[in-house]
Design an enzyme around this catalytic site. Structure first.
Site, PDB file in Angstrom:
ATOM      1  N   SER A 169      10.095   0.943   7.916  1.00 54.59           N
ATOM      2  CA  SER A 169       8.872   0.859   7.123  1.00 54.59           C
ATOM      3  C   SER A 169       8.437   2.267   6.696  1.00 54.59           C
ATOM      4  CB  SER A 169       7.785   0.149   7.935  1.00 54.59           C
ATOM      5  OG  SER A 169       6.711  -0.223   7.102  1.00 54.59           O
ATOM      6  N   LYS A 221     -14.852  -5.693  -3.712  1.00 56.05           N
ATOM      7  CA  LYS A 221     -15.106  -4.605  -2.777  1.00 56.05           C
ATOM      8  C   LYS A 221     -14.621  -4.987  -1.380  1.00 56.05           C
ATOM      9  CE  LYS A 221     -16.650  -0.818  -1.011  1.00 56.05           C
ATOM     10  NZ  LYS A 221     -15.921   0.434  -1.238  1.00 56.05           N
TER      11      LYS A 221
END
Length: 327
Positions: A169, A221
């Site tokens: 990763s 948001k």
């Protein structure tokens, strides 16, 4: 009786004085530790070890124990001749760094200091070898770590990443920047994917008649939340963000290792070294120890390590807090 109260009063006054003195000292220690913690990063130290000398000492120990006196004398004579020849020749340098990554890639600050130090003296004929071990973590943190390594490439200095155990990763995001990647046969490599997960306690809160209120400005948001009731639009937006991050990750890998078949390797899976070699994720099966030992035959190999040094008082308190009998 009067004499008793007089002595008791003197004892009490001494005790109060002692307690006040102890409180003053403890308060001073706390202030110094807090100030010291803030300055810890600026008091770092760059440590350099000449690995050629380390290898030579190891060889000397073994040869002293195994060779005859005549053979050992001949070895020492050859060794002196090699040292004289080496002093006359300007050899290239190999700088060995280490990066042991955690979730937040906290080692990136030390890596940045090490790279900065190397770039003050490294030349295009030199090489940097990064011994990398990481299972990945936060995207922005490992993105910064990869950017620190790009500084080496941008100066046309060869960068080799060695994976002895794992570079997955975010770890592979760092590794793919290198000119070449070497890996041990069973090192874990790849995992070009993105994952995010979180629990949701909304139903538990409702069961106990607890209201959770959240106020935002901007439609997205906050997409998903730990305590509120997640909506399908919020889930979809969160999934879009993850997929966009994955796309950026794949583009980054493709830029630096264009021969990779992303459809095959960017599935989030990981591979062991031999399989990673077959798919182009790495370039050679080899341990970092063997690579550096071989390099030392024709180059000066230096291990470089930057450590943040805390003040002595902070170090002493840390030792006391971890001593047996302390919780």
């Amino acid at each position: 009786m009067i004499e008793f109260f007089s002595e008791y009063g003197m004892f009490l006054a001494k005790a109060v004085t002692l307690v006040v003195a102890v409180l003053v000292v403890v308060g001073g220690i706390v202030m110094l530790v807090r100030r010291g913690d803030g300055l810890a990063e600026s008091r770092g130290r760059l440590e350099v070890r000449h690995l050629n000398e380390t290898y030579e000492k190891m060889a000397e120990t073994l040869k002293t124990a195994t060779l005859s006196k005549k053979a050992l004398k001949h070895y020492h004579k050859e060794q002196k001749a090699r040292e004289k020849q080496r002093a006359k020749t300007e050899r290239r340098r190999v700088f060995a760094l280490k990066f042991h990554g955690d979730l937040r890639a906290t080692a990136v600050s030390s890596l940045g200091e090490e790279v900065t130090a190397l770039l003050t003296i490294a030349q295009p004929e030199d090489e940097v070898v990064l011994r990398l071990e990481s299972t990945g973590g936060l995207v922005h943190a490992y993105g910064l770590a990869a950017a620190q390594l790009l500084r080496i490439r941008d100066r046309s200095i060869k960068l080799t990443v060695a994976v002895d155990k794992v570079a997955a990763s975010g770890g592979y995001m760092m590794a793919c920047v290198a000119n070449q990647i070497i890996a041990a046969p069973f090192a874990i490599v790849g995992s070009i994917g993105v994952v995010a997960q979180l629990p949701n306690f909304n139903r538990l809160l409702k069961r106990h008649d607890v209201d959770f209120e959240q106020f935002t400005a901007g439609e997205f948001k906050r997409t998903v939340t730990l305590f509120g009731e997640n909506s399908e639009p919020g889930r979809r937006k969160f999934q879009e963000e993850i997929e966009d991050t994955h796309a950026l990750f794949k583009d980054f890998v493709k830029t630096h290792r264009p021969r990779i078949d992303l459809d095959q390797v960017a599935t989030g899976e990981h591979w062991y070294g031999a399989r990673a070699l077959a798919s182009g994720l790495v370039d050679e099966l080899r341990t970092s120890d063997d690579y550096l030992l071989t390099a030392s035959t024709e180059a000066d190999v230096y291990e470089v390590n930057y450590t943040g040094k805390k003040p002595w008082l902070a170090r002493w308190l840390a030792q006391v807090s971890t001593a047996p009998g302390h919780s």
